[in-house]
Write an enzyme that holds these catalytic residues in place. Structure first.
Site, PDB file in Angstrom:
ATOM      1  N   ALA A 241       8.505   5.013  10.745  1.00 28.26           N
ATOM      2  CA  ALA A 241       7.453   4.213   9.811  1.00 28.26           C
ATOM      3  C   ALA A 241       6.599   5.130   8.956  1.00 28.26           C
ATOM      4  O   ALA A 241       6.683   6.265   8.930  1.00 28.26           O
ATOM      5  CB  ALA A 241       6.332   3.659  10.969  1.00 28.26           C
ATOM      6  N   LYS A 242       5.839   4.563   8.089  1.00 33.07           N
ATOM      7  CA  LYS A 242       5.208   5.340   7.075  1.00 33.07           C
ATOM      8  C   LYS A 242       4.397   6.355   7.806  1.00 33.07           C
ATOM      9  O   LYS A 242       4.355   7.530   7.532  1.00 33.07           O
ATOM     10  CB  LYS A 242       4.137   4.093   6.494  1.00 33.07           C
ATOM     11  N   ARG A 243       3.531   5.931   8.772  1.00 33.48           N
ATOM     12  CA  ARG A 243       2.698   6.961   9.441  1.00 33.48           C
ATOM     13  C   ARG A 243       3.406   7.966  10.255  1.00 33.48           C
ATOM     14  O   ARG A 243       2.887   9.052  10.533  1.00 33.48           O
ATOM     15  CB  ARG A 243       1.634   6.352  10.229  1.00 33.48           C
TER      16      ARG A 243
ATOM     17  N   GLY B 279       5.769   9.544   8.475  1.00 35.88           N
ATOM     18  CA  GLY B 279       6.306  10.631   7.491  1.00 35.88           C
ATOM     19  C   GLY B 279       7.836  10.270   7.056  1.00 35.88           C
ATOM     20  O   GLY B 279       8.413  11.283   6.615  1.00 35.88           O
TER      21      GLY B 279
ATOM     22  N   THR C 169       0.892  -1.132  -0.039  1.00 34.49           N
ATOM     23  CA  THR C 169      -0.184   0.051   0.097  1.00 34.49           C
ATOM     24  C   THR C 169       1.034   1.275   0.117  1.00 34.49           C
ATOM     25  O   THR C 169       0.400   2.229   0.417  1.00 34.49           O
ATOM     26  CB  THR C 169      -1.067  -0.021   1.203  1.00 34.49           C
TER      27      THR C 169
END
Ligand code: GLU
Length: 288
Positions: A256-258, A260, A15
């Site tokens: 992590a992705k969340r 940024g 994703t």
């Protein structure tokens, strides 16, 4: 030493591009399998067809190869195995453990707001059980009227069916864990838009692929209780778990992705060499 029954996996959802946090998880699972003379598998968790994209699958292959990891072929794509999840759902249904849930998120929020104790667990909102109480007649009428529904696990019933001893699993970092069923409530096992959910797919696949050691981030620790319950219901083997700490940079910021954080593709584009990045990850692993 060769131990073909020592099997780890990395199971990303395509994703988006991979971040350093993913690389950390993948490297832990990969190196552990190599050290034990075991096998390392890659599984693409792409059941959410609304979010998964082929270019991100490609990105996963590219990023892991850049990092120097090797995995067994063929790679398991969850989207190609919906029949396996349907079979597991059928078994749970035959045990009388599933019920259709017509609620929208908004319905659930409203019901929770109206209840005296606003139940929240480690997996988020605890479903207040609205659709569990529907009569068989009402259920069939709503299904016949074409109303869309998810399938939820009747957790209290599931536990009483298993009976007896408390459910436990062992985690290499956190020790022996006990499933607290009240903490998660009736989880969704088939979504309204997709005929399965993460919990069911991951549990079925870990068993079908013979995963002996599930190595993944601490953010999934609470979900393991659900997986353990499903293993008990479906008679599946229980792997050993290792929920690793979430990767932070040297100043303590989560990677992590969340949060940024930079992707591995970003690192590569600004000239970071894989050996140098791997060394940094290995230092982080030693510090865990
Ligand atoms: N596909 C999940 C994710 O990307 C991980 C599943 C797992 O390791 O159990 O967050």
């Amino acid at each position: 030493m060769s131990r073909k029954d020592f099997v780890t996996r990395f199971a990303p959802s395509p994703t988006g591009r991979l971040h350093a946090g993913h690389a950390y998880s993948a490297l832990l699972a990969h190196d552990r399998a190599r050290r034990e003379g075991g096998r390392f598998l890659l599984r693409i968790e792409d059941i959410d067809t609304t979010r998964a994209r082929p270019e991100w699958v490609q990105g996963i292959f590219e990023d892991l190869s850049w990092l120097g990891l090797e995995w067994e072929e063929p790679v398991r794509f969850q989207s190609a195995h919906m029949v396996d999840y349907a079979a597991a759902l059928e078994r749970l249904k035959a045990m009388g453990l599933l019920y259709p849930c017509f609620c929208t998120r908004r319905d659930i929020r409203t019901a929770i707001a109206a209840s005296v104790s606003a139940p929240h667990g480690p997996l988020g909102m605890i479903y207040p059980g609205t659709c569990r109480e529907l009569s068989a007649k009402e259920r069939s009428a709503r299904i016949a009227a074409g109303e869309n529904y998810a399938l939820r696990l009747d957790v209290v019933r599931a536990v009483s069916l298993i009976g007896g001893a408390p459910l436990e699993w062992s985690d290499e970092r956190h020790g022996r864990q006990r499933v607290d069923v009240a903490a998660f409530g009736d989880v969704v096992l088939a979504r309204k838009d997709i005929p399965v959910s993460y919990h069911l797919a991951v549990t079925v696949d870990d068993a079908l692929q013979g995963i002996s050691h599930v190595i993944r981030g601490e953010d999934l620790m609470a979900a393991t209780a659900v997986h353990r319950l499903l293993q008990a219901l479906l008679g599946l083997p229980v792997p050993v778990y290792r929920h690793h700490a979430l990767l932070r940079d040297d100043s303590g910021r989560r990677l992590a992705k969340r949060d940024g954080a930079e992707t591995l593709a970003d690192l590569r584009a600004r000239g970071v060499k894989p050996a140098e990045f791997r060394e940094w990850l290995e230092r982080k692993i030693r510090e865990e």
